[in-house]
Scaffold this motif. Structure first.
Motif, short mmCIF file in Angstrom:
data_model
loop_
_atom_site.label_atom_id
_atom_site.label_comp_id
_atom_site.label_asym_id
_atom_site.label_seq_id
_atom_site.Cartn_x
_atom_site.Cartn_y
_atom_site.Cartn_z
N ILE A 185 -40.62 43.03 153.02
CA ILE A 185 -39.75 42.97 154.20
C ILE A 185 -40.60 42.56 155.41
O ILE A 185 -40.71 43.29 156.39
CB ILE A 185 -39.08 44.36 154.43
N GLY A 186 -41.20 41.37 155.31
CA GLY A 186 -42.04 40.89 156.41
C GLY A 186 -41.26 40.03 157.38
O GLY A 186 -40.04 40.19 157.52
N ASN A 187 -41.95 39.12 158.06
CA ASN A 187 -41.30 38.26 159.07
C ASN A 187 -40.08 37.53 158.50
O ASN A 187 -39.04 37.44 159.14
CB ASN A 187 -42.28 37.21 159.60
N MET A 188 -40.24 37.02 157.29
CA MET A 188 -39.14 36.28 156.65
C MET A 188 -38.26 37.20 155.82
O MET A 188 -37.03 37.10 155.84
CB MET A 188 -39.70 35.17 155.75
N GLY A 189 -38.89 38.11 155.07
CA GLY A 189 -38.15 38.96 154.15
C GLY A 189 -37.11 39.83 154.86
O GLY A 189 -36.00 40.02 154.35
N TYR B 66 -38.21 47.15 149.26
CA TYR B 66 -39.52 47.78 149.11
C TYR B 66 -40.57 46.91 149.80
O TYR B 66 -40.51 45.69 149.75
CB TYR B 66 -39.87 47.93 147.61
N ALA C 259 -45.68 48.43 153.36
CA ALA C 259 -45.73 49.11 154.65
C ALA C 259 -45.02 50.46 154.59
O ALA C 259 -45.11 51.24 155.53
CB ALA C 259 -45.10 48.23 155.74
N ASP D 56 -49.38 46.54 140.02
CA ASP D 56 -49.27 47.70 140.92
C ASP D 56 -48.63 48.88 140.19
O ASP D 56 -47.82 48.69 139.28
CB ASP D 56 -48.39 47.35 142.15
N SER E 99 -43.96 31.34 149.32
CA SER E 99 -44.55 30.01 149.13
C SER E 99 -45.77 30.19 148.23
O SER E 99 -46.89 30.35 148.70
CB SER E 99 -44.97 29.40 150.47
N VAL F 171 -38.41 31.66 160.71
CA VAL F 171 -37.68 32.88 161.07
C VAL F 171 -36.30 32.59 161.69
O VAL F 171 -35.32 33.23 161.30
CB VAL F 171 -38.56 33.79 161.99
N LEU G 220 -51.20 31.70 156.44
CA LEU G 220 -50.21 31.30 155.43
C LEU G 220 -50.10 29.77 155.38
O LEU G 220 -49.96 29.18 154.30
CB LEU G 220 -48.85 31.93 155.73
N ASP H 275 -50.87 27.23 152.28
CA ASP H 275 -49.93 26.21 151.79
C ASP H 275 -50.60 24.84 151.66
O ASP H 275 -50.39 24.13 150.67
CB ASP H 275 -48.72 26.11 152.72
P1 NAD Z 1 -45.43 38.54 156.24
O1 NAD Z 1 -46.89 38.78 156.16
O2 NAD Z 1 -44.73 38.73 157.56
O3 NAD Z 1 -44.67 39.45 155.17
C1 NAD Z 1 -45.16 39.74 153.90
C2 NAD Z 1 -44.77 41.18 153.56
O4 NAD Z 1 -45.20 41.49 152.24
C3 NAD Z 1 -45.43 42.22 154.49
O5 NAD Z 1 -44.42 43.03 155.05
C4 NAD Z 1 -46.35 43.03 153.55
O6 NAD Z 1 -46.43 44.40 153.90
C5 NAD Z 1 -45.64 42.83 152.23
N1 NAD Z 1 -46.48 43.02 151.03
C6 NAD Z 1 -47.68 42.49 150.77
N2 NAD Z 1 -48.07 42.84 149.52
C7 NAD Z 1 -47.08 43.61 149.00
C8 NAD Z 1 -46.88 44.27 147.74
N3 NAD Z 1 -47.78 44.23 146.76
N4 NAD Z 1 -45.72 44.97 147.57
C9 NAD Z 1 -44.82 45.05 148.54
N5 NAD Z 1 -44.94 44.43 149.74
C10 NAD Z 1 -46.07 43.73 149.96
O7 NAD Z 1 -45.19 37.05 155.71
P2 NAD Z 1 -43.93 36.10 155.95
O8 NAD Z 1 -44.17 35.27 157.15
O9 NAD Z 1 -42.68 36.88 155.81
O10 NAD Z 1 -44.08 35.12 154.69
C11 NAD Z 1 -43.76 35.52 153.36
C12 NAD Z 1 -43.85 34.28 152.47
O11 NAD Z 1 -42.93 33.30 152.96
C13 NAD Z 1 -45.23 33.62 152.49
O12 NAD Z 1 -45.49 33.09 151.21
C14 NAD Z 1 -45.08 32.49 153.51
O13 NAD Z 1 -45.99 31.44 153.29
C15 NAD Z 1 -43.63 32.10 153.28
N6 NAD Z 1 -42.91 31.49 154.43
C16 NAD Z 1 -43.08 31.96 155.71
C17 NAD Z 1 -42.35 31.37 156.75
C18 NAD Z 1 -42.48 31.84 158.18
O14 NAD Z 1 -42.05 31.12 159.09
N7 NAD Z 1 -43.04 33.01 158.46
C19 NAD Z 1 -41.47 30.32 156.49
C20 NAD Z 1 -41.29 29.90 155.16
C21 NAD Z 1 -42.01 30.49 154.14
#
Ligand code: NAD
Length: 301
Positions: free
Chosen positions: A10-14, A31, A34, A84, A104, A133, A246, A250
């Motif tokens: 559940i990160g920036n994109m999730g 899940y 964090a 894990d 990605s 985002v 990231l 890529d």
């Molecule tokens: P992010 O770092 O904000 O989020 C990743 C999340 O994964 C974090 O919340 C982290 O705590 C969690 N995490 C890491 N390992 C884990 C595990 N083993 N179990 C559970 N959670 C775990 O990254 P993001 O920006 O959301 O990017 C995610 C993916 O999407 C990357 O592959 C990125 O390249 C791709 N992406 C990002 C964007 C963007 O604009 N940010 C756009 C398109 C694609």
């Protein structure tokens, strides 16, 4: 139709992507690692704000019809799904479950992971996204779907449609991840060319803001000129929500893929090198739009 969905990362994109799954009425459990950080318990906060459940372990998600990963790299995906919690996820997978890696990831690693999950009864699809985002929030991502099981792709599409409005079938497993890396290589190359031109122009006495206006009315315009220079760089905002590390990952995937298929692609190697240098100098957590700050060296007289 409501389906049971587990979402890992559940990160920036999730976060906004999972929010749209909940909004579409699916039975969602989320899940993220964090969850162990009491100061920023993102998972509990997400579950409180969106109709969903917070899972305390990755193993809890294995019984869902679909499990989505949105993690930084292939390595993180592999660890979450296979190692894990002593492999809890893989051990308790529901037969016929569809795992969709929307990160990605590296297409070569994805092709290795597919058969490993298949041995445990699950089907792997890759469905990385583009649109960053803002389009994750509006549910208007472009989604590139790769997979060897056509019927699994057909079953996944309604779920994917809750996150994106442009769904492309790119071919066999790993093809979505290859397409995504190549797209980001092009975007990074565009950024690199634009910021070099702006820095050269500035040293010669041009105004960078005027340069962007000219580029946007001319053949040099691209995503960076239209969406990044004024909005993120000249404004000093540097907040695209996409980490520099990231993007460096890529472009490395794209250049490595060129080498894997034995194509001589020197520009992809240069872009890989420039972005690796930016990550080294600034740190992986800095914003993608900041990469230019690492490249302001003058040549010696
Ligand atoms: P992010 O770092 O904000 O989020 C990743 C999340 O994964 C974090 O919340 C982290 O705590 C969690 N995490 C890491 N390992 C884990 C595990 N083993 N179990 C559970 N959670 C775990 O990254 P993001 O920006 O959301 O990017 C995610 C993916 O999407 C990357 O592959 C990125 O390249 C791709 N992406 C990002 C964007 C963007 O604009 N940010 C756009 C398109 C694609």
């Amino acid at each position: 139709m409501s389906t049971r969905v587990g979402f890992i990362g559940i990160g920036n994109m999730g976060w906004p992507m999972a929010a749209n799954i909940a909004k579409a009425g699916h039975d969602l459990a989320v899940y993220d690692l964090a969850v162990f950080d009491l100061n920023q318990d993102r998972v509990a906060r997400f579950a409180a704000e969106h109709k969903s459940r917070a899972a305390a372990s990755v193993g809890e998600l294995a019984q869902n019809d679909f499990v989505i990963t949105m993690l930084p790299t292939s390595q993180h995906v592999r660890e979450a799904l296979l190692s894990d919690e002593s492999g809890a996820f893989a051990k308790s997978l529901r037969p016929g479950a569809i795992v969709i890696d929307m990160s990605s990831s590296d297409p070569v690693a994805t092709r290795q992971l597919g058969p490993e999950l298949a041995r445990r009864g699950a089907i792997l699809l890759d469905a990385p996204v583009s649109g960053a985002v803002p389009r994750a929030i509006t549910g208007k991502l472009a989604i590139m779907i790769g997979g060897d099981d056509k019927s699994a792709i057909a079953r996944a599409k309604p779920l994917l449609a809750s996150m994106g409005d442009r769904l492309f079938e790119t071919g066999p497993l790993g093809s979505g991840h290859a397409m995504k890396a190549l797209n980001n290589y092009i975007a990074a190359a565009g950024y690199t060319a634009v910021v070099e031109a702006l820095m050269i122009g500035e040293k010669f006495g041009l105004d960078q803001s005027v340069m962007v206006d000219v580029l946007n009315a001319s053949t040099g315009r691209n995503f960076t000129t239209e969406n990044m220079i004024k909005q993120q760089i000249l404004s000093g905002q540097f907040a695209t929500g996409f980490a520099l590390g990231l993007m460096a990952k890529d472009v490395k995937i794209a250049a490595d893929l060129g080498e894997a298929v034995r194509l001589d692609a020197p520009m992809s190697r240069l872009i890989r090198e420039r972005w690796a240098a930016a990550r080294e100098r600034l740190g992986a957590a800095r914003d993608t739009s900041e990469a230019m700050l690492a490249w302001r060296d003058s040549l010696p007289d």
